[in-house]
Design a protein around this motif. Structure first.
Motif, PDB file in Angstrom:
ATOM      1  N   PHE A  27       1.005  -1.228   0.090  1.00 12.92           N
ATOM      2  CA  PHE A  27       0.021   0.034   0.046  1.00 12.92           C
ATOM      3  C   PHE A  27       1.011   1.263  -0.174  1.00 12.92           C
ATOM      4  CE2 PHE A  27      -2.353   3.517   1.881  1.00 12.92           C
ATOM      5  CZ  PHE A  27      -3.599   3.382   1.357  1.00 12.92           C
ATOM      6  N   ILE A  28       0.622   1.944  -0.939  1.00  7.04           N
ATOM      7  CA  ILE A  28       1.619   3.319  -0.873  1.00  7.04           C
ATOM      8  C   ILE A  28       0.826   4.606  -1.012  1.00  7.04           C
ATOM      9  CG2 ILE A  28       3.047   4.547  -2.807  1.00  7.04           C
ATOM     10  CD1 ILE A  28       3.998   1.931  -3.892  1.00  7.04           C
ATOM     11  N   GLU A  29       1.132   5.561  -0.134  1.00  9.07           N
ATOM     12  CA  GLU A  29       0.547   6.966  -0.227  1.00  9.07           C
ATOM     13  C   GLU A  29       1.729   7.886  -0.210  1.00  9.07           C
ATOM     14  OE1 GLU A  29      -2.403   9.251   0.286  1.00  9.07           O
ATOM     15  OE2 GLU A  29      -2.790   7.584   1.430  1.00  9.07           O
ATOM     16  N   HIS A  30       1.405   8.514  -1.575  1.00  5.04           N
ATOM     17  CA  HIS A  30       2.709   9.356  -2.070  1.00  5.04           C
ATOM     18  C   HIS A  30       2.830  10.747  -1.192  1.00  5.04           C
ATOM     19  CE1 HIS A  30       3.332   6.740  -5.607  1.00  5.04           C
ATOM     20  NE2 HIS A  30       2.065   6.839  -5.612  1.00  5.04           N
ATOM     21  N   ASP A  31       1.847  10.978  -0.584  1.00  3.00           N
ATOM     22  CA  ASP A  31       1.975  12.462   0.004  1.00  3.00           C
ATOM     23  C   ASP A  31       1.254  12.442   1.417  1.00  3.00           C
ATOM     24  OD1 ASP A  31       2.490  15.032   0.825  1.00  3.00           O
ATOM     25  OD2 ASP A  31       1.878  15.904  -1.170  1.00  3.00           O
ATOM     26  N   LEU A  32       1.847  12.302   2.538  1.00  4.02           N
ATOM     27  CA  LEU A  32       1.094  12.031   3.912  1.00  4.02           C
ATOM     28  C   LEU A  32       1.892  13.155   5.036  1.00  4.02           C
ATOM     29  CD1 LEU A  32      -0.974  10.792   5.535  1.00  4.02           C
ATOM     30  CD2 LEU A  32       0.886   8.893   5.911  1.00  4.02           C
ATOM     31  N   GLU A  33       0.901  13.896   5.791  1.00  4.63           N
ATOM     32  CA  GLU A  33       1.301  14.485   6.745  1.00  4.63           C
ATOM     33  C   GLU A  33       1.266  13.761   7.719  1.00  4.63           C
ATOM     34  OE1 GLU A  33       0.102  18.663   6.637  1.00  4.63           O
ATOM     35  OE2 GLU A  33       0.820  19.015   4.616  1.00  4.63           O
ATOM     36  N   LEU A  34       2.237  13.872   8.745  1.00  4.41           N
ATOM     37  CA  LEU A  34       2.242  13.147  10.171  1.00  4.41           C
ATOM     38  C   LEU A  34       2.566  13.875  11.116  1.00  4.41           C
ATOM     39  CD1 LEU A  34       3.533   9.589   9.006  1.00  4.41           C
ATOM     40  CD2 LEU A  34       1.208  10.387   9.561  1.00  4.41           C
ATOM     41  N   THR A  35       2.394  13.993  12.254  1.00  2.00           N
ATOM     42  CA  THR A  35       2.794  14.914  13.257  1.00  2.00           C
ATOM     43  C   THR A  35       3.212  13.777  14.711  1.00  2.00           C
ATOM     44  OG1 THR A  35       1.342  16.729  12.809  1.00  2.00           O
ATOM     45  CG2 THR A  35       2.309  16.606  15.358  1.00  2.00           C
ATOM     46  N   VAL A  36       4.441  14.143  14.789  1.00  6.66           N
ATOM     47  CA  VAL A  36       5.238  13.132  15.746  1.00  6.66           C
ATOM     48  C   VAL A  36       4.674  13.425  17.073  1.00  6.66           C
ATOM     49  CG1 VAL A  36       7.312  12.283  16.820  1.00  6.66           C
ATOM     50  CG2 VAL A  36       7.343  12.903  14.296  1.00  6.66           C
ATOM     51  N   ALA A  37       4.390  12.473  18.076  1.00  4.29           N
ATOM     52  CA  ALA A  37       3.806  12.908  19.051  1.00  4.29           C
ATOM     53  C   ALA A  37       4.389  13.420  20.144  1.00  4.29           C
ATOM     54  CB  ALA A  37       2.808  11.413  19.831  1.00  4.29           C
ATOM     55  N   HIS A  38       5.472  13.006  20.516  1.00  2.00           N
ATOM     56  CA  HIS A  38       6.141  13.490  21.585  1.00  2.00           C
ATOM     57  C   HIS A  38       7.076  14.972  21.252  1.00  2.00           C
ATOM     58  CE1 HIS A  38       9.699  12.020  19.285  1.00  2.00           C
ATOM     59  NE2 HIS A  38      10.470  12.671  19.995  1.00  2.00           N
ATOM     60  N   SER A  39       7.155  15.186  20.134  1.00  2.25           N
ATOM     61  CA  SER A  39       7.891  16.451  19.786  1.00  2.25           C
ATOM     62  C   SER A  39       7.092  17.294  18.988  1.00  2.25           C
ATOM     63  CB  SER A  39       9.227  16.128  18.776  1.00  2.25           C
ATOM     64  OG  SER A  39       8.959  15.714  17.543  1.00  2.25           O
ATOM     65  N   GLU A  40       6.065  17.052  18.498  1.00  5.44           N
ATOM     66  CA  GLU A  40       5.342  18.105  17.624  1.00  5.44           C
ATOM     67  C   GLU A  40       5.723  18.280  16.416  1.00  5.44           C
ATOM     68  OE1 GLU A  40       1.740  18.398  18.162  1.00  5.44           O
ATOM     69  OE2 GLU A  40       2.358  17.357  20.421  1.00  5.44           O
ATOM     70  N   LEU A  41       6.802  17.470  15.812  1.00  2.62           N
ATOM     71  CA  LEU A  41       7.544  17.717  14.648  1.00  2.62           C
ATOM     72  C   LEU A  41       6.522  17.297  13.549  1.00  2.62           C
ATOM     73  CD1 LEU A  41      10.053  18.465  13.212  1.00  2.62           C
ATOM     74  CD2 LEU A  41      10.859  15.859  13.460  1.00  2.62           C
ATOM     75  N   GLN A  42       6.396  18.249  12.634  1.00  8.61           N
ATOM     76  CA  GLN A  42       5.501  17.974  11.407  1.00  8.61           C
ATOM     77  C   GLN A  42       6.374  17.164  10.182  1.00  8.61           C
ATOM     78  OE1 GLN A  42       2.303  18.923  10.701  1.00  8.61           O
ATOM     79  NE2 GLN A  42       2.057  19.694  12.800  1.00  8.61           N
ATOM     80  N   LEU A  43       6.160  16.134   9.975  1.00  9.49           N
ATOM     81  CA  LEU A  43       6.853  15.337   8.668  1.00  9.49           C
ATOM     82  C   LEU A  43       5.819  15.218   7.427  1.00  9.49           C
ATOM     83  CD1 LEU A  43       7.964  12.129  10.640  1.00  9.49           C
ATOM     84  CD2 LEU A  43       9.313  14.305   9.980  1.00  9.49           C
ATOM     85  N   HIS A  44       6.413  15.399   6.392  1.00  4.01           N
ATOM     86  CA  HIS A  44       5.982  15.442   5.108  1.00  4.01           C
ATOM     87  C   HIS A  44       6.517  14.129   4.400  1.00  4.01           C
ATOM     88  CE1 HIS A  44       3.167  17.511   2.542  1.00  4.01           C
ATOM     89  NE2 HIS A  44       3.840  17.222   1.550  1.00  4.01           N
ATOM     90  N   VAL A  45       5.949  12.803   4.153  1.00  2.00           N
ATOM     91  CA  VAL A  45       6.647  11.775   3.899  1.00  2.00           C
ATOM     92  C   VAL A  45       5.763  11.193   2.835  1.00  2.00           C
ATOM     93  CG1 VAL A  45       7.470  11.379   6.145  1.00  2.00           C
ATOM     94  CG2 VAL A  45       5.226  10.407   5.560  1.00  2.00           C
TER      95      VAL A  45
END
Length: 351
Positions: free
Chosen positions: A72-90
């Motif tokens: 399963f592939i998601e080409h553009d997903l935004e995730l927020t790391v719980a412990h640091s609130e770091l925004q990831l674009h993966v």
């Protein structure tokens, strides 16, 4: 599976995890530790879904991959790391790795670098177009200016017997000189720069002394230097102008009252103008002013764009042009109380 089955994954640059259907983690590689800023032991205590806020897409991706026994592939997903609130674009990829459909390989490929490169290329094209426009405009202004000044001087001679009218010719000459100075600044980036060995801290100290002479009170300039940095091959005067323009913009935004930090660091393994460098200079100018107005952030480096009525809108345009001439990049991060301009310049040509 045992840890030995995952040995090859340790060497990957791509952050990967091995997760069970319920989200329990079996393995994380060093790249994933770096991405999430947590050690392996701590990561393995959590379920995959607990590592991120609003992880419904992640949960669904794992369920779909395992139930259909297919990637399963998601080409553009935004995730927020719980412990640091770091925004990831993966870019997310989930692949079953056992016949029972109980384990999956989860890949989290950061897109930030790709987006940054694409943005740099867009800015470079825009800057080239701006440069051509400015050069043509400046030449069109420069030619009639000489005629205006010459006519004003001739008129001044004709008015020798009427000194009260010389005030008007003086205004014409002064305004023509002011426009000439503006044109010279517009054409400045097109002058060839003179390269030599430059210690960046000499540049920063020069700017510091100039600014403190102009603003002797109300302003604090702090040093945060890495004195072990090697020398640059660069045009010293242009680098002084780059830093001075950014610092002056900050001071004017703060109305001469506030704090500015001049920071130098080394950046490793960076890509600048499509070239890979082992080492680069990371120069940051940080202020605690009101921040850059929202309505001009997207085009702050464009010529004649300014947030001040009395500004010319050329300071950051010239700074960007000089930085690009040195094969570097300039970007900023701004919010009320914190604005940071970051300049990256290569130390050498080890692309």
């Amino acid at each position: 599976m045992t840890a030995s089955h995952y040995a090859g994954l340790e060497l990957l640059d791509t952050p990967v995890l091995i997760a069970r259907a319920d989200g329990r983690l079996e393995f994380v590689n060093p790249a994933c530790e770096n991405l999430l800023a947590l050690g392996r032991r701590e990561l393995l205590r959590h379920r995959l879904f607990d590592l991120f806020h609003e992880s419904v897409p992640l949960r669904q991706a794992l369920k779909t991959a395992l139930s259909h026994n297919a990637s399963f592939i998601e080409h553009d997903l935004e995730l927020t790391v719980a412990h640091s609130e770091l925004q990831l674009h993966v870019a997310l990829s989930v692949t079953p790795v056992d016949a029972e459909g109980s384990l999956a390989l989860v890949e989290l490929r950061p897109l930030d670098q790709q987006l940054k490169i694409a943005n740099e290329e867009r800015l470079l094209l825009q800057q080239q177009a701006n440069r051509e426009l400015i050069r043509n405009l400046a030449h069109e202004i420069k030619n009639p200016l000489g005629g205006i000044r010459g006519a004003a001087q001739l008129l001044e001679h004709e008015l020798a017997e009427r000194p009260e009218l010389k005030e008007y010719t003086a205004v014409i000459k002064e305004e023509a000189l002011r426009l000439q100075s503006l044109v010279d600044r517009l054409l400045a980036p097109h002058k060839r720069h003179v390269s030599s060995e430059v210690n960046i801290h000499e540049v920063l100290e020069r700017v510091r002394s100039i600014v403190l002479a102009e603003y002797p009170s109300g302003l604090t300039l702090l040093r945060d230097y890495d004195t072990s940095l090697p020398t640059l091959i660069a045009d010293k005067e242009q680098l002084i102008q780059v830093v001075l323009n950014i610092v002056r913009n900050a001071i004017q935004a703060m109305k001469g009252q506030g704090e500015i930090v001049l920071r130098s660091r080394v950046a490793r393994q960076v890509t600048l103008a499509r070239k890979r460098y082992t080492l680069a200079l990371k120069l940051q100018i940080v202020d605690n002013g009101p921040g850059i107005p929202e309505d001009i952030r997207d085009h702050i480096f464009y010529p004649l764009v300014t947030g001040r009525a009395e500004g010319t809108g050329l300071g950051l345009t010239l700074a960007q042009a000089f930085v690009h001439q040195h094969g570097g990049t300039i970007e900023f991060d701004s919010r009320p109380g914190h604005t940071c301009f970051t300049v990256l310049l290569p130390f050498g040509h080890d692309a």
